[in-house]
Design a protein around this motif. Structure first.
Motif, PDB file in Angstrom:
ATOM      1  N   ASN A   1       0.815  -1.214   0.000  1.00  0.00           N
ATOM      2  CA  ASN A   1       0.000   0.000   0.000  1.00  0.00           C
ATOM      3  C   ASN A   1       0.849   1.266   0.000  1.00  0.00           C
ATOM      4  N   ASP A   2       2.091   1.157   0.490  1.00  0.00           N
ATOM      5  CA  ASP A   2       2.995   2.309   0.518  1.00  0.00           C
ATOM      6  C   ASP A   2       3.763   2.474  -0.784  1.00  0.00           C
ATOM      7  N   LEU A   3       3.616   1.526  -1.692  1.00  0.00           N
ATOM      8  CA  LEU A   3       4.471   1.485  -2.868  1.00  0.00           C
ATOM      9  C   LEU A   3       4.262   2.684  -3.790  1.00  0.00           C
ATOM     10  N   ALA A   4       3.033   3.142  -3.967  1.00  0.00           N
ATOM     11  CA  ALA A   4       2.784   4.272  -4.861  1.00  0.00           C
ATOM     12  C   ALA A   4       3.523   5.518  -4.393  1.00  0.00           C
ATOM     13  N   SER A   5       3.450   5.798  -3.100  1.00  0.00           N
ATOM     14  CA  SER A   5       4.135   6.979  -2.574  1.00  0.00           C
ATOM     15  C   SER A   5       5.648   6.812  -2.647  1.00  0.00           C
ATOM     16  N   ASP A   6       6.134   5.577  -2.484  1.00  0.00           N
ATOM     17  CA  ASP A   6       7.572   5.325  -2.580  1.00  0.00           C
ATOM     18  C   ASP A   6       8.073   5.561  -4.006  1.00  0.00           C
ATOM     19  N   ILE A   7       7.308   5.077  -4.986  1.00  0.00           N
ATOM     20  CA  ILE A   7       7.673   5.276  -6.387  1.00  0.00           C
ATOM     21  C   ILE A   7       7.690   6.760  -6.722  1.00  0.00           C
ATOM     22  N   ALA A   8       6.640   7.460  -6.331  1.00  0.00           N
ATOM     23  CA  ALA A   8       6.556   8.886  -6.624  1.00  0.00           C
ATOM     24  C   ALA A   8       7.708   9.652  -5.985  1.00  0.00           C
ATOM     25  N   LYS A   9       8.034   9.313  -4.761  1.00  0.00           N
ATOM     26  CA  LYS A   9       9.130   9.991  -4.063  1.00  0.00           C
ATOM     27  C   LYS A   9      10.452   9.794  -4.788  1.00  0.00           C
ATOM     28  N   GLN A  10      10.710   8.561  -5.229  1.00  0.00           N
ATOM     29  CA  GLN A  10      11.956   8.277  -5.933  1.00  0.00           C
ATOM     30  C   GLN A  10      12.022   9.016  -7.265  1.00  0.00           C
ATOM     31  N   LEU A  11      10.914   9.097  -7.967  1.00  0.00           N
ATOM     32  CA  LEU A  11      10.890   9.793  -9.250  1.00  0.00           C
ATOM     33  C   LEU A  11      11.073  11.296  -9.083  1.00  0.00           C
ATOM     34  N   LYS A  12      10.529  11.836  -8.016  1.00  0.00           N
ATOM     35  CA  LYS A  12      10.583  13.283  -7.810  1.00  0.00           C
ATOM     36  C   LYS A  12      11.884  13.778  -7.196  1.00  0.00           C
ATOM     37  N   GLU A  13      12.535  12.913  -6.437  1.00  0.00           N
ATOM     38  CA  GLU A  13      13.666  13.348  -5.616  1.00  0.00           C
ATOM     39  C   GLU A  13      14.737  14.121  -6.383  1.00  0.00           C
ATOM     40  N   PRO A  14      15.192  13.660  -7.553  1.00  0.00           N
ATOM     41  CA  PRO A  14      16.273  14.396  -8.223  1.00  0.00           C
ATOM     42  C   PRO A  14      15.804  15.555  -9.092  1.00  0.00           C
ATOM     43  N   LEU A  15      14.490  15.751  -9.172  1.00  0.00           N
ATOM     44  CA  LEU A  15      13.951  16.733 -10.121  1.00  0.00           C
ATOM     45  C   LEU A  15      13.585  18.073  -9.510  1.00  0.00           C
ATOM     46  N   ASN A  16      13.348  18.104  -8.194  1.00  0.00           N
ATOM     47  CA  ASN A  16      12.809  19.307  -7.559  1.00  0.00           C
ATOM     48  C   ASN A  16      11.618  19.809  -8.385  1.00  0.00           C
ATOM     49  N   PRO A  17      10.572  18.989  -8.511  1.00  0.00           N
ATOM     50  CA  PRO A  17       9.481  19.291  -9.441  1.00  0.00           C
ATOM     51  C   PRO A  17       8.613  20.455  -8.985  1.00  0.00           C
ATOM     52  N   SER A  18       7.955  21.050  -9.945  1.00  0.00           N
ATOM     53  CA  SER A  18       6.967  22.073  -9.651  1.00  0.00           C
ATOM     54  C   SER A  18       5.749  21.399  -9.027  1.00  0.00           C
ATOM     55  N   VAL A  19       4.831  22.212  -8.530  1.00  0.00           N
ATOM     56  CA  VAL A  19       3.607  21.671  -7.944  1.00  0.00           C
ATOM     57  C   VAL A  19       2.848  20.850  -8.975  1.00  0.00           C
ATOM     58  N   GLN A  20       2.779  21.354 -10.191  1.00  0.00           N
ATOM     59  CA  GLN A  20       2.065  20.644 -11.248  1.00  0.00           C
ATOM     60  C   GLN A  20       2.761  19.330 -11.604  1.00  0.00           C
ATOM     61  N   GLN A  21       4.080  19.365 -11.743  1.00  0.00           N
ATOM     62  CA  GLN A  21       4.830  18.148 -12.062  1.00  0.00           C
ATOM     63  C   GLN A  21       4.691  17.113 -10.954  1.00  0.00           C
ATOM     64  N   SER A  22       4.742  17.572  -9.719  1.00  0.00           N
ATOM     65  CA  SER A  22       4.608  16.673  -8.577  1.00  0.00           C
ATOM     66  C   SER A  22       3.253  15.969  -8.605  1.00  0.00           C
ATOM     67  N   ALA A  23       2.212  16.729  -8.912  1.00  0.00           N
ATOM     68  CA  ALA A  23       0.864  16.153  -8.983  1.00  0.00           C
ATOM     69  C   ALA A  23       0.764  15.139 -10.127  1.00  0.00           C
ATOM     70  N   MET A  24       1.427  15.420 -11.237  1.00  0.00           N
ATOM     71  CA  MET A  24       1.414  14.512 -12.381  1.00  0.00           C
ATOM     72  C   MET A  24       2.104  13.184 -12.032  1.00  0.00           C
ATOM     73  N   ILE A  25       3.225  13.286 -11.324  1.00  0.00           N
ATOM     74  CA  ILE A  25       3.961  12.078 -10.942  1.00  0.00           C
ATOM     75  C   ILE A  25       3.162  11.276  -9.919  1.00  0.00           C
ATOM     76  N   ASP A  26       2.548  11.970  -8.955  1.00  0.00           N
ATOM     77  CA  ASP A  26       1.715  11.277  -7.959  1.00  0.00           C
ATOM     78  C   ASP A  26       0.578  10.527  -8.637  1.00  0.00           C
ATOM     79  N   ASP A  27      -0.045  11.180  -9.610  1.00  0.00           N
ATOM     80  CA  ASP A  27      -1.160  10.553 -10.325  1.00  0.00           C
ATOM     81  C   ASP A  27      -0.690   9.326 -11.083  1.00  0.00           C
ATOM     82  N   TYR A  28       0.453   9.437 -11.729  1.00  0.00           N
ATOM     83  CA  TYR A  28       1.001   8.304 -12.476  1.00  0.00           C
ATOM     84  C   TYR A  28       1.265   7.119 -11.549  1.00  0.00           C
ATOM     85  N   ALA A  29       1.944   7.374 -10.437  1.00  0.00           N
ATOM     86  CA  ALA A  29       2.286   6.294  -9.503  1.00  0.00           C
ATOM     87  C   ALA A  29       1.029   5.618  -8.952  1.00  0.00           C
TER      88      ALA A  29
END
Length: 289
Positions: free
Chosen positions: A37-65
């Motif tokens: 159940n924690d896997l989606a947030s873990d995936i999103a965190k790993q994808l976002k970590e090196p990018l310093n994403p914008s609010v919109q990008q962060s939401a897009m990655i969260d949705d994808y995960a």
């Protein structure tokens, strides 16, 4: 398997899915469900970590995960449940059919199959197209740092020791204590396996190099098709000699597991079958949650 940043969602192994806190506790249905159940947030965190994403990008990655995990829960967990049920039956047989055991083990090794969610690739394509040059440079730096860390780990940790410890820890996690003769079997097998880690690391390096180069050519008319092809590719496959070594390892591991399981005392066999059945039922329950 190497967790190089942009491929984290492709490189999540069985150990991450089933045994995410392998060294901390033993298996239980509750811990498996919590980890998954924690896997989606873990995936999103790993994808976002090196990018310093914008609010919109962060939401897009969260949705994808979240969408990937929803698809995975419905489409892959039933398959995993069936495969574990097959393993649970195989380990109780007097003479375990080697081809069936090898096939089941290979299926487990290929988890988690996130790349099969091809209908969701367009979401990460949108993220890729929105990345700035600074974000791409940050991603490249993160990938290079990860590569150097993995390269040092390969040099510093003997392959035989890693395999030996992994097998012992796996059975201990399931609740099976191997006796001295069984531990000897594991050690002998570890000594015969080829170390394919350098080949795997090089293949991952090449995949990431291709991805970074592609991200810097977002205006290329073939960008979308090429990104989709790369993203939907399985973990970088070994070829030539490296592939032959990998196939040798897979066959040898199946043979060793057969020999090891057939040496089990009745109590050990029953325990292994019971735990595999429990995992199978837990995956089945999770698929319908």
């Amino acid at each position: 398997m190497f967790k190089i940043t942009f491929k984290i969602i492709k490189n999540t192994t069985l150990l991450f899915l089933l045994f995410i806190n392998l060294t901390a506790c033993s298996y239980s249905p509750a811990s498996l469900k919590e980890s998954y159940n924690d896997l989606a947030s873990d995936i999103a965190k790993q994808l976002k970590e090196p990018l310093n994403p914008s609010v919109q990008q962060s939401a897009m990655i969260d949705d994808y995960a979240q969408q990937v995990l929803q698809w995975h829960r419905r489409n892959k967990l039933p398959e995993y449940s069936q495969n574990l049920a097959t393993l649970a039956t195989l380990v109780t047989q007097e003479n375990i059919p080697l081809p069936q055991l090898e096939s089941a083990m290979n299926e487990v090794d290929d988890m988690p199959h996130f790349e099969q969610a091809t209908h969701l690739t367009y979401k990460m394509l949108a993220v890729a197209k929105s990345l700035s040059e600074a974000q791409i440079t940050s991603l490249e730096r993160s990938i290079n740092n990860e590569y150097q860390q993995e390269f040092l780990e390969v040099k510093q940790h003997k392959h035989t020791n890693e395999v030996n410890n992994m097998i012992k820890t796996l059975f201990r996690f399931i609740g099976i204590n191997l006796n001295s003769e069984q531990l000897k079997t594991v050690q002998q097998a570890a000594n015969k396996l080829h170390d394919t880690r350098p080949y795997e690391l090089q293949a991952e390096k090449q995949w990431n190099k291709q991805m970074i180069a592609l991200l810097r050519r977002k205006n290329n008319p073939h960008f979308e098709a090429r990104f989709t092809q790369l993203w939907n590719t399985q973990d970088a496959k070994l070829t030539g000699k490296a592939l032959q070594l990998e196939q040798h390892n897979n066959k040898l591991m199946a043979e060793v597991m057969k020999r090891l399981i057939m040496s089990f005392e009745p109590e050990q066999k029953d325990n292994l079958s019971r735990q595999l059945t429990s995992m199978s039922r837990t995956f089945s329950e999770m698929a319908n949650e």
